[in-house]
Each structure stands twice: as C-alpha cells, then as structure tokens.
Motif scaffolding. Structure first.
Motif, PDB file in Angstrom:
ATOM      1  N   GLU A   1       0.922  -1.219  -0.156  1.00  0.00           N
ATOM      2  CA  GLU A   1       0.072  -0.138  -0.017  1.00  0.00           C
ATOM      3  C   GLU A   1       0.860   1.206  -0.170  1.00  0.00           C
ATOM      4  OE1 GLU A   1       0.882  -1.227   4.041  1.00  0.00           O
ATOM      5  OE2 GLU A   1      -0.100  -2.191   2.437  1.00  0.00           O
ATOM      6  N   LYS A   2       2.062   1.244   0.836  1.00  0.00           N
ATOM      7  CA  LYS A   2       2.683   2.212   0.627  1.00  0.00           C
ATOM      8  C   LYS A   2       3.669   2.415  -0.651  1.00  0.00           C
ATOM      9  CE  LYS A   2       2.116   2.812   5.042  1.00  0.00           C
ATOM     10  NZ  LYS A   2       1.571   1.717   5.436  1.00  0.00           N
ATOM     11  N   LEU A   3       4.021   1.292  -1.346  1.00  0.00           N
ATOM     12  CA  LEU A   3       4.593   1.421  -2.720  1.00  0.00           C
ATOM     13  C   LEU A   3       3.649   1.778  -3.412  1.00  0.00           C
ATOM     14  CD1 LEU A   3       6.778   0.655  -4.527  1.00  0.00           C
ATOM     15  CD2 LEU A   3       5.798  -1.653  -4.845  1.00  0.00           C
ATOM     16  N   LEU A   4       2.135   1.815  -3.594  1.00  0.00           N
ATOM     17  CA  LEU A   4       1.296   2.327  -4.558  1.00  0.00           C
ATOM     18  C   LEU A   4       0.929   3.628  -4.273  1.00  0.00           C
ATOM     19  CD1 LEU A   4      -1.423  -0.792  -4.834  1.00  0.00           C
ATOM     20  CD2 LEU A   4       0.093   0.086  -6.577  1.00  0.00           C
ATOM     21  N   ALA A   5       0.844   4.019  -3.031  1.00  0.00           N
ATOM     22  CA  ALA A   5       0.874   5.352  -2.488  1.00  0.00           C
ATOM     23  C   ALA A   5       1.959   6.419  -3.192  1.00  0.00           C
ATOM     24  CB  ALA A   5       0.708   5.553  -1.005  1.00  0.00           C
ATOM     25  N   GLY A   6       3.186   5.830  -3.071  1.00  0.00           N
ATOM     26  CA  GLY A   6       4.437   6.402  -3.613  1.00  0.00           C
ATOM     27  C   GLY A   6       4.477   6.580  -5.058  1.00  0.00           C
ATOM     28  N   LEU A   7       3.779   5.476  -5.801  1.00  0.00           N
ATOM     29  CA  LEU A   7       3.601   5.771  -7.102  1.00  0.00           C
ATOM     30  C   LEU A   7       2.650   6.625  -7.280  1.00  0.00           C
ATOM     31  CD1 LEU A   7       4.517   4.353  -9.665  1.00  0.00           C
ATOM     32  CD2 LEU A   7       2.947   2.527  -9.384  1.00  0.00           C
ATOM     33  N   ALA A   8       1.651   6.722  -6.745  1.00  0.00           N
ATOM     34  CA  ALA A   8       0.689   7.729  -6.991  1.00  0.00           C
ATOM     35  C   ALA A   8       1.031   9.249  -6.699  1.00  0.00           C
ATOM     36  CB  ALA A   8      -0.731   7.440  -6.056  1.00  0.00           C
ATOM     37  N   GLY A   9       1.663   9.338  -5.946  1.00  0.00           N
ATOM     38  CA  GLY A   9       2.623  10.528  -5.773  1.00  0.00           C
ATOM     39  C   GLY A   9       3.585  10.920  -7.035  1.00  0.00           C
ATOM     40  N   LEU A  10       4.150   9.978  -7.283  1.00  0.00           N
ATOM     41  CA  LEU A  10       5.008  10.204  -8.547  1.00  0.00           C
ATOM     42  C   LEU A  10       4.143  10.633  -9.804  1.00  0.00           C
ATOM     43  CD1 LEU A  10       8.320   9.626  -9.572  1.00  0.00           C
ATOM     44  CD2 LEU A  10       7.217   7.642 -10.358  1.00  0.00           C
ATOM     45  N   TRP A  11       3.279   9.857 -10.147  1.00  0.00           N
ATOM     46  CA  TRP A  11       2.213  10.114 -11.114  1.00  0.00           C
ATOM     47  C   TRP A  11       1.828  11.469 -11.000  1.00  0.00           C
ATOM     48  CZ3 TRP A  11      -2.856  11.410 -11.304  1.00  0.00           C
ATOM     49  CH2 TRP A  11      -3.449  11.252 -12.761  1.00  0.00           C
ATOM     50  N   LEU A  12       1.282  11.864  -9.913  1.00  0.00           N
ATOM     51  CA  LEU A  12       0.825  13.141  -9.391  1.00  0.00           C
ATOM     52  C   LEU A  12       1.805  14.321  -9.941  1.00  0.00           C
ATOM     53  CD1 LEU A  12      -1.697  14.752  -8.551  1.00  0.00           C
ATOM     54  CD2 LEU A  12      -0.809  14.699  -6.101  1.00  0.00           C
TER      55      LEU A  12
END
Length: 89
Positions: free
Chosen positions: A62-73
C-alpha cells in the motif's frame, strides 16, 4: 510510515526526477558532452527512483502504491505547469 508520507515522498521524488529530466533535455543541444550528460542524468534518476521505491516496498504494497500515485501526480503537475502535448499541435 503512513500512506500520506509515502504519497508525499513519491511526489517529491517525481518533482526531482522529472525536473532533472526536463533540465537535461533542455541542455542537451547546448552541451558539447551531451552523451555524458544524458547517461549521467539517466543513471542518477533511475538510481534515486529505484532506491526510493525499494525502501517504500519494504513498508508494504500500500505504501508502494501510494508512492507511485505521488510520482504520477508530480508528473501530471509538471506537465500542466511546464507545458506538454496540446490538442492541435
């Protein structure tokens, strides 16, 4: 680490990574050593992103996906701010 901290980490990483990419592309034609600039930039950015996402993956998926979402943002924000593909161009 919370999911908000992971998203913020990904966002900051995206700003750095995509910002350096933008600067590299802008300076490629002006540089006499453009190959060195391109390779050094790529290695530095990939190392930073890889190490950061490795650390986030150790915190859980879940932290990995949250970090990926931040990168995409961050990518989306920089495209909006610096310009990107527009219809009709």
């Amino acid at each position: 680490m919370t999911w908000l901290a992971a998203t913020t980490t990904g966002f900051g990483l995206g700003l750095i990574s995509f910002g350096v990419l933008w600067l590299t592309v802008r300076h490629l034609l002006q540089s006499a050593q453009w190959r060195v600039l391109l390779i050094a930039s790529g290695v530095a950015r990939l190392s930073l992103v890889g190490l950061t996402f490795y650390a986030l993956s150790r915190e859980g998926p879940e932290k990995l996906l949250a970090g990926l979402a931040g990168l995409w943002l961050a990518r989306w924000c920089l495209i909006r701010r610096l310009g990107g593909w527009r219809h009709g161009r």
